[in-house]
Write an enzyme that holds these catalytic residues in place. Structure first.
Site, mmCIF file in Angstrom:
data_model
loop_
_atom_site.group_PDB
_atom_site.id
_atom_site.type_symbol
_atom_site.label_atom_id
_atom_site.label_comp_id
_atom_site.label_asym_id
_atom_site.label_seq_id
_atom_site.Cartn_x
_atom_site.Cartn_y
_atom_site.Cartn_z
ATOM 1 N N LYS A 197 0.839 -1.201 0.000
ATOM 2 C CA LYS A 197 0.000 0.000 0.000
ATOM 3 C C LYS A 197 0.876 1.253 0.000
ATOM 4 O O LYS A 197 1.510 1.582 0.988
ATOM 5 C CB LYS A 197 -0.922 0.059 1.214
ATOM 6 C CG LYS A 197 -1.996 1.119 0.985
ATOM 7 C CD LYS A 197 -2.620 1.655 2.247
ATOM 8 C CE LYS A 197 -1.846 2.752 2.907
ATOM 9 N NZ LYS A 197 -1.772 4.024 2.135
ATOM 10 N N GLU A 271 9.937 0.964 10.569
ATOM 11 C CA GLU A 271 10.961 1.973 10.320
ATOM 12 C C GLU A 271 10.266 3.323 10.485
ATOM 13 O O GLU A 271 9.451 3.711 9.651
ATOM 14 C CB GLU A 271 11.531 1.781 8.918
ATOM 15 C CG GLU A 271 12.924 2.323 8.782
ATOM 16 C CD GLU A 271 12.911 3.749 8.273
ATOM 17 O OE1 GLU A 271 12.862 4.664 9.126
ATOM 18 O OE2 GLU A 271 12.908 3.933 7.056
ATOM 19 N N CYS A 305 13.581 10.455 7.030
ATOM 20 C CA CYS A 305 13.546 9.991 8.421
ATOM 21 C C CYS A 305 14.917 10.077 9.080
ATOM 22 O O CYS A 305 15.019 10.295 10.273
ATOM 23 C CB CYS A 305 13.015 8.572 8.482
ATOM 24 S SG CYS A 305 13.799 7.505 7.281
ATOM 25 N N GLU A 402 10.232 15.524 15.424
ATOM 26 C CA GLU A 402 10.583 15.406 14.013
ATOM 27 C C GLU A 402 9.765 16.424 13.220
ATOM 28 O O GLU A 402 8.540 16.398 13.254
ATOM 29 C CB GLU A 402 10.255 13.986 13.524
ATOM 30 C CG GLU A 402 10.651 13.748 12.088
ATOM 31 C CD GLU A 402 10.393 12.311 11.635
ATOM 32 O OE1 GLU A 402 9.259 11.825 11.765
ATOM 33 O OE2 GLU A 402 11.348 11.676 11.157
HETATM 34 P P1 NAI Z 1 1.708 8.075 8.412
HETATM 35 O O1 NAI Z 1 2.492 7.201 9.310
HETATM 36 O O2 NAI Z 1 0.295 8.410 8.786
HETATM 37 O O3 NAI Z 1 1.659 7.445 6.930
HETATM 38 C C1 NAI Z 1 2.584 6.504 6.436
HETATM 39 C C2 NAI Z 1 1.841 5.386 5.733
HETATM 40 O O4 NAI Z 1 1.029 4.692 6.681
HETATM 41 C C3 NAI Z 1 0.882 5.843 4.641
HETATM 42 O O5 NAI Z 1 0.865 4.878 3.618
HETATM 43 C C4 NAI Z 1 -0.454 5.873 5.361
HETATM 44 O O6 NAI Z 1 -1.560 5.731 4.503
HETATM 45 C C5 NAI Z 1 -0.332 4.677 6.260
HETATM 46 N N1 NAI Z 1 -1.187 4.712 7.469
HETATM 47 C C6 NAI Z 1 -1.694 5.802 8.103
HETATM 48 N N2 NAI Z 1 -2.411 5.424 9.180
HETATM 49 C C7 NAI Z 1 -2.375 4.068 9.215
HETATM 50 C C8 NAI Z 1 -2.922 3.079 10.102
HETATM 51 N N3 NAI Z 1 -3.652 3.419 11.164
HETATM 52 N N4 NAI Z 1 -2.656 1.767 9.851
HETATM 53 C C9 NAI Z 1 -1.897 1.417 8.801
HETATM 54 N N5 NAI Z 1 -1.367 2.294 7.938
HETATM 55 C C10 NAI Z 1 -1.592 3.616 8.137
HETATM 56 O O7 NAI Z 1 2.551 9.409 8.210
HETATM 57 P P2 NAI Z 1 2.007 10.837 7.711
HETATM 58 O O8 NAI Z 1 0.737 11.169 8.415
HETATM 59 O O9 NAI Z 1 2.019 10.834 6.249
HETATM 60 O O10 NAI Z 1 3.156 11.793 8.230
HETATM 61 C C11 NAI Z 1 3.164 12.246 9.586
HETATM 62 C C12 NAI Z 1 4.582 12.337 10.082
HETATM 63 O O11 NAI Z 1 5.165 11.048 10.138
HETATM 64 C C13 NAI Z 1 5.525 13.140 9.213
HETATM 65 O O12 NAI Z 1 5.429 14.505 9.465
HETATM 66 C C14 NAI Z 1 6.856 12.587 9.649
HETATM 67 O O13 NAI Z 1 7.272 13.176 10.839
HETATM 68 C C15 NAI Z 1 6.550 11.113 9.900
HETATM 69 N N6 NAI Z 1 6.896 10.256 8.765
HETATM 70 C C16 NAI Z 1 8.022 9.490 8.815
HETATM 71 C C17 NAI Z 1 8.415 8.739 7.730
HETATM 72 C C18 NAI Z 1 9.641 7.913 7.742
HETATM 73 O O14 NAI Z 1 10.256 7.735 6.700
HETATM 74 N N7 NAI Z 1 10.021 7.321 8.843
HETATM 75 C C19 NAI Z 1 7.656 8.747 6.491
HETATM 76 C C20 NAI Z 1 6.450 9.528 6.533
HETATM 77 C C21 NAI Z 1 6.121 10.259 7.629
#
Ligand code: NAI
Ligand code: MG
Length: 499
Positions: A197, A271, A305, A402
């Site tokens: 996904k 991660e 990240c 972050e």
């Molecule tokens: P998120 O963690 O909500 O989204 C990442 C992925 O998880 C997307 O594909 C999303 O659709 C999915 N997702 C969201 N809620 C979920 C759930 N309950 N169960 C399963 N999958 C779910 O991150 P978001 O809201 O895009 O970004 C928020 C913050 O997270 C960013 O500002 C940043 O600080 C951090 N982040 C860190 C990343 C990394 O590479 N470690 C990547 C993206 C965001």
């Protein structure tokens, strides 16, 4: 001759050093108006009947509509993956599996310009980065894991490696294709099938990847791609047909997934976020270090990240470092992601821009000093000027949380002990950087830093042979390298070593 002026009797010299526009051609990418879900080898309409628009964040313009997969769609995708696993994929010879991975790698190379343009269009990152970083690394991951597919017995001697089954993989928007490669390549090399996904703001390169899979003649159902928001991800996590979840994203969602999976026996790797320290000692090569600082935090708009978002500078060199850094910031070109001269592109989404703005406002309120170079931003789209905060206390939110944007927080230290203490003073533990002439100091500091990846005299370098992952709230499990295969294998220990 408009840019040239005559100076007395000398030859003409340019009066300004502005770059002429150098746009990459956009027409190499053909978009559909609407995309279905890639399930069982076909693009199918979602049972949910729902679609949502996906944007070009640099113009706030819709590019296409993609499907919002619901529970029934997730079920179908997982069943397709289970079918493919049981009826062929797990039994074919490992060398045959490798063949598909090599094909995918080569097709990605052949179509890299198309993918790079699409990645920049849908995600906002500069074409220079998608062309020179995301695409070559994505292909390299498939090449690398293709090499392991028929050597698993050597990778884990005496442990009879077996695939797990169906892997559910949820990825973020900062490196859409690269995160796909990090997840799909090891899963397939180990003999699993996949339901992937992509993130809701950047689904298009994953949908184009479905076309690569068709071109590579990968058997139907081995990889399924379902688009949708967090609720689709949550359905995938809950689905009983899934044997393993691999997640990259926010710490908040990572924790929720871990709670959901407790006691289910499903395997999990996470991660998550980071707040890395980039530590500059007074004997470091300063100009190189400044380049490393810039690459550490402004690469990919800071949507990284492992970004070096906390700069720790030794007090004795604080002034020259900050002076050089500000000077360098004034030369960064912010703007059109598809311009080959752009250094900093668009912020990925309105939601992310709001988060950056909120944290930057908190930094100003708490008393940090802000520096932003003069910069003309496009009128439409999501943009943020590269920013440096000085006078930052460890307790400020901008030193703790972050930001995931082009915002650097600068702190100082006097002794190596103080540097280590401050660097480790974070709930995260993903990465760090150390800049010094002394090899012995690099080793001693690296051993004391609680971070999964530590760069010395460089930053943000990636290689498929090198494991990547964190400690503490940055998650667990490793991706890349030999370590990256382990989460996708059942490793039977019953056969004793040396027996
Ligand atoms: P998120 O963690 O909500 O989204 C990442 C992925 O998880 C997307 O594909 C999303 O659709 C999915 N997702 C969201 N809620 C979920 C759930 N309950 N169960 C399963 N999958 C779910 O991150 P978001 O809201 O895009 O970004 C928020 C913050 O997270 C960013 O500002 C940043 O600080 C951090 N982040 C860190 C990343 C990394 O590479 N470690 C990547 C993206 C965001
Ligand atoms: Mg979220």
């Amino acid at each position: 001759m408009t840019d040239l002026e005559r100076r007395q009797d000398r030859s003409p010299v340019p009066s300004g050093w502005d770059y002429a526009p150098a746009p990459e051609a956009r027409d190499i990418v053909t978009l559909e108006e609407r995309y279905g879900l890639y399930v069982g080898g076909d693009l199918v309409e979602p049972r949910s009947g729902e679609y949502f628009p996906t944007l070009d964040p640099s113009r706030e313009e819709p590019l296409a509509e993609v499907a919002q997969a619901g529970k029934e769609d997730v079920d179908l995708a997982v069943r397709a993956a289970r079918d493919a696993f049981e009826n062929g994929w797990s039994d074919i010879s490992p060398a045959e599996r490798a063949k598909y991975l090599f094909r995918i790698a080569r097709i990605l190379q052949e179509r890299s310009r198309e993918f790079a343009v699409l990645e920049s269009l849908n995600g906002g990152k500069p074409i220079r980065e998608s062309r020179d970083v995301d695409l070559p690394l994505s292909a390299a991951h498939f090449f690398y894991y293709a090499g392991w597919a028929d050597k698993l017995e050597y990778a884990f001697p005496h442990r009879r490696p077996k695939p797990i089954g169906v892997a559910g993989q949820i990825i973020p928007w900062n490196f859409p294709l690269l995160m796909l490669a990090w997840k799909v390549a090891p899963a397939l090399a180990a003999g699993n099938t996949v339901v992937l996904k992509p993130a809701e703001t950047t689904p298009l390169s994953a949908l184009l990847f479905a076309d690569v899979l068709r071109q590579a003649e990968l058997p139907p159902g081995v990889v399924n791609i379902i688009t949708g928001d967090g609720s689709t991800g949550a359905e995938l996590v809950k689905n009983e047909g899934v044997d393993k979840i691999a997640f990259t994203g926010s710490t908040e969602v990572g924790k929720a997934i871990q709670r959901e999976l407790a006691g289910t026996g499903k395997k999990l790797t996470l991660e998550l976020g980071g707040k890395a320290a980039n530590i500059i000692f007074d004997d470091a090569a300063l100009d190189q270090a400044v380049e490393g600082i810039v690459n550490g935090i402004y690469f990919n708009q800071g949507h990284v990240c492992c970004a070096g978002s906390r700069l720790l500078v030794q007090e004795s060199i604080y002034e020259p470092v900050i002076e050089k850094l500000k000077q360098r910031l004034r030369t960064l070109r912010v703007g059109d992601p598809l311009d080959k001269n752009t250094d900093v592109g668009a912020i990925n989404s309105k939601q992310q821009l709001d988060k950056i703005k909120e944290l930057v406002a908190s930094g100003e309120e708490e008393g940090a000093e802000i520096y932003q170079p003069p910069c003309r931003l496009p009128e439409k789209g999501y943009w943020f000027v590269p920013t440096v905060f000085t006078n930052v206390a460890q307790s400020y939110r901008i030193a703790q949380e972050e930001i995931f944007g082009p915002v650097l927080s600068v702190l100082t230290f006097r002794t190596p002990d103080e540097a280590v203490e401050k660097a480790n003073n974070t709930p995260y533990g993903l990465s760090a950087g150390v800049w010094t002439e002394k090899g012995s100091r690099i080793l001693s500091i690296a051993q004391r830093l609680r971070a999964g990846v530590i760069w010395a005299n460089t930053y943000n370098r990636f290689d498929p042979t090198s494991p990547f992952g964190g400690y503490k709230e940055s998650g667990f499990g490793r991706e890349g390298g030999l370590h990256g295969l382990e989460p996708y294998l059942e490793l039977d220990d019953s056969e004793t070593r040396g027996g």
